[in-house]
Scaffold this motif. Structure first.
Motif, PDB file in Angstrom:
ATOM      1  N   CYS A 172       0.720  -0.964  -0.071  1.00  0.00           N
ATOM      2  CA  CYS A 172      -0.176  -0.095   0.058  1.00  0.00           C
ATOM      3  C   CYS A 172       1.036   1.348  -0.034  1.00  0.00           C
ATOM      4  N   MET A 173       2.161   1.334   0.741  1.00  0.00           N
ATOM      5  CA  MET A 173       3.000   2.483   0.805  1.00  0.00           C
ATOM      6  C   MET A 173       3.497   2.704  -0.661  1.00  0.00           C
ATOM      7  N   ALA A 174       3.924   1.591  -1.156  1.00  0.00           N
ATOM      8  CA  ALA A 174       4.353   1.586  -2.750  1.00  0.00           C
ATOM      9  C   ALA A 174       3.351   2.334  -3.576  1.00  0.00           C
ATOM     10  N   LEU A 175       1.961   1.834  -3.465  1.00  0.00           N
ATOM     11  CA  LEU A 175       1.091   2.393  -4.531  1.00  0.00           C
ATOM     12  C   LEU A 175       0.827   3.691  -4.098  1.00  0.00           C
ATOM     13  N   ALA A 176       0.769   4.149  -2.961  1.00  0.00           N
ATOM     14  CA  ALA A 176       0.487   5.570  -2.496  1.00  0.00           C
ATOM     15  C   ALA A 176       1.553   6.494  -2.913  1.00  0.00           C
ATOM     16  N   ALA A 177       3.025   6.061  -2.778  1.00  0.00           N
ATOM     17  CA  ALA A 177       3.998   6.880  -3.361  1.00  0.00           C
ATOM     18  C   ALA A 177       4.011   6.869  -4.985  1.00  0.00           C
ATOM     19  N   THR A 178       3.447   5.911  -5.495  1.00  0.00           N
ATOM     20  CA  THR A 178       3.225   5.888  -7.129  1.00  0.00           C
ATOM     21  C   THR A 178       2.050   6.836  -7.434  1.00  0.00           C
ATOM     22  N   LEU A 179       1.001   6.750  -6.696  1.00  0.00           N
ATOM     23  CA  LEU A 179      -0.206   7.723  -6.864  1.00  0.00           C
ATOM     24  C   LEU A 179       0.199   9.180  -6.744  1.00  0.00           C
ATOM     25  N   HIS A 180       0.993   9.294  -5.693  1.00  0.00           N
ATOM     26  CA  HIS A 180       1.370  10.806  -5.398  1.00  0.00           C
ATOM     27  C   HIS A 180       2.395  11.181  -6.571  1.00  0.00           C
ATOM     28  N   TYR A 181       3.083  10.325  -6.934  1.00  0.00           N
ATOM     29  CA  TYR A 181       4.001  10.781  -8.000  1.00  0.00           C
ATOM     30  C   TYR A 181       3.302  11.063  -9.482  1.00  0.00           C
ATOM     31  N   ALA A 182       2.195  10.151  -9.341  1.00  0.00           N
ATOM     32  CA  ALA A 182       1.256  10.388 -10.964  1.00  0.00           C
ATOM     33  C   ALA A 182       0.684  11.681 -10.853  1.00  0.00           C
ATOM     34  N   LEU A 183       0.450  12.171  -9.663  1.00  0.00           N
ATOM     35  CA  LEU A 183      -0.343  13.326  -9.528  1.00  0.00           C
ATOM     36  C   LEU A 183       0.433  14.478  -9.648  1.00  0.00           C
TER      37      LEU A 183
END
Length: 524
Positions: free
Chosen positions: A310-321
């Motif tokens: 979940c932390m990895a996906l959250a970081a990826t989502l933040h990066y995408a935004l």
């Protein structure tokens, strides 16, 4: 000195067999020492709690349970066997407690002793429960607020109990309504913080709110549990959760297909592309990544999914935004160059520099956060509250996202706000130039209308719709939620329409030039 002598005297008694009365006396002395404002260093916090656990596990007493309590600590010891059926433990069934203490309870499943009985056949298992009605020994680096300042802990012998199929249920009640607060069930994770002996983590715990004043935690392990509290934003009526959720899912799915189709069309006709079109494709790629990770964020926030994923996906989502915001600003800057610098717009390795900025700068920010404090990413609970005549209920939706309010306000709201403000300024400046041209020509030719649509479509859809996030208050809350969700979930689809519009315009201009050329040849 008297406190130190009493403390070490209690430690010496661990090696000897004691009567129940002596054990009660020694435990009360130790618990009173823990309540005093002594040093809260790493070693003292761990030492106090470990000594108390050892005393409870090694104590001798008649009967099946032992209960001890002081002003701020309550400890219980239970003798269990391999035929353990499970049981519930609430504050109402224990020894009389001060009226100031809020109700609480724990429910243990029958599976609790299964692992110990499968590996060995113990004659007796000890279950100890230690309830701290003060958070002095559990201070993390964020100075987190705990519901009632309660920390409820449990341990089975000297065994590590985790990955239970049937969760341990921990109930917390409050004497007032929790509406307006976001509550999260957490446990104390040792070694998760530098300079502290641990930190609060929601891993392995699921949060429910059966009523406005109760929080129910479902956790798959034994340790020390609490409920984190933080002020929520303006509460969202729960009846809006379903339509907003479906709008988001449908919009993001359509946008994913539209962005993917746009990129494929660009790849098919890449020989005809220029730097402007390639900038558009990078924006489409960032929108594609943003929508894809957003759709996965809810599924990856489930308690059964490892927190690291979940932390990895959250970081990826933040990066995408952040990448999406950056490419919006790049679109605005490129529009400024096209309208303001008609001549000499060549910049050496222009697209490469823009790619480094659009993809590299957001990646640097996210990597810096991961290195400095990776705990800013993880499951984030969004609360949907509802007021009724006689009761209040709340529903929580978890996604993998930024957990730190500071990071959210600075690197999400602040970053997006600056992008929207920049594009609004570019839009106003571009419209001023067009109005000046129209006033000079005294006529609105067809191409001027096309230019107007192009500027509005490019600048409004590329950033200014995110400015709706700053109107989430008062009477604007509900309309803003729907407008923001519609515009930004269908964002990739709107970009696809704009891409088709640009291609139609290019074909129309090419046909007009061919007609003009053929007519001039006929005249000659």
């Amino acid at each position: 000195m008297d406190q130190c002598r009493t403390f070490f005297f209690c430690l010496c008694l661990l090696a000897s067999q004691s009567t129940t009365a002596e054990v009660k006396t020694d435990l009360r002395r130790l618990m009173m020492l823990m309540e005093k404002p002594l040093s809260r260093s790493l070693s003292s916090s761990i030492g106090y709690i470990r000594r108390l656990e050892q005393m409870l596990l090694n104590s001798t007493f008649n009967g099946h349970n032992l209960t001890l309590q002081t002003n701020f600590i309550q400890s219980l010891v239970f003798k269990l066997g391999c035929n353990f059926p499970g049981f519930s433990l609430t504050s109402a069934t224990l020894e009389p407690v001060p009226q100031a203490w809020a109700p609480h309870g724990m429910q243990f499943p029958a599976e609790l002793t299964r692992g110990a009985c499968e590996t060995s056949q113990p004659t007796e298992l000890r279950l100890i429960c230690i309830y701290f009605f003060t958070a002095n020994l559990f201070q993390d680096g964020s100075n987190s607020s705990l519901l009632n300042n309660y920390v409820l802990g449990a341990q089975l012998d000297h065994r590590l109990v985790h990955n239970l199929q049937e969760p341990v249920n921990i109930s917390f009640w409050h004497n007032q309504s929790l509406e307006g607060y976001t509550v999260t069930c957490v446990f104390w994770k040792e070694g998760a913080s530098k300079g502290r002996w641990g930190a609060w983590s929601p891993e392995g715990c699921h949060t429910e709110q059966p009523s406005s004043s109760q929080v129910l935690c479902h956790c798959n392990h034994l340790t020390y549990f609490a409920v984190l509290m933080q002020l929520s934003q303006d509460p969202v009526p729960p009846e809006l959760q379903v339509p907003l959720k479906y709008i988001s899912i449908v919009g993001c799915s359509v946008s994913i297909m539209a962005s993917l189709l746009t990129i494929l069309l660009h790849v098919h006709s890449r020989k005809q592309s220029d730097s402007i079109t390639r900038i558009h494709m990078n924006l489409h790629a960032s929108v594609l990544l943003l929508n894809s990770t957003f759709l996965l964020s809810s599924a990856m926030a489930m308690p059964t999914i490892p927190r690291s994923a979940c932390m990895a996906l959250a970081a990826t989502l933040h990066y995408a935004l952040l990448s999406c915001f950056t490419w919006m600003a790049i679109e605005g800057f490129n529009l400024y160059l096209l309208l303001g610098r008609v001549y000499n717009v060549y910049i050496r390795r222009y697209l490469l520099k823009l790619c480094v900025l659009g993809w590299g700068f957001p990646g640097l920010l996210v990597l810096l956060l991961l290195v400095v404090r990776s705990s800013v990413y993880g499951p984030y609970v969004t609360s949907f509250s509802e007021n009724q005549e006689n009761s209040t209920s709340a529903q929580n939706m978890s996604i993998c996202w930024v957990c730190s309010p500071v990071v959210h306000h600075v690197l999400v709201m602040g970053y997006g706000g600056l992008t929207s403000l920049f594009n609004l300024v570019v839009l106003a400046w571009a419209l001023r130039i067009l109005l000046r041209l129209w006033a000079r020509d005294k006529v609105l030719n067809p191409w001027a209308c096309w230019n107007t649509v192009t500027v509005l479509g490019l600048t409004i859809l590329l950033g200014t719709t995110w400015a709706l996030a700053f109107f989430s208050f008062g009477v604007f809350l509900v309309p803003q939620l729907f407008l923001f969700t519609i515009f930004n979930s269908f964002y990739g689809f709107f970009l696809f329409l704009w891409f088709c519009f640009q291609r139609c315009r290019s074909k129309a201009e090419a046909e007009a030039e061919m007609e003009a050329a053929s007519s001039s040849q006929t005249m000659h």
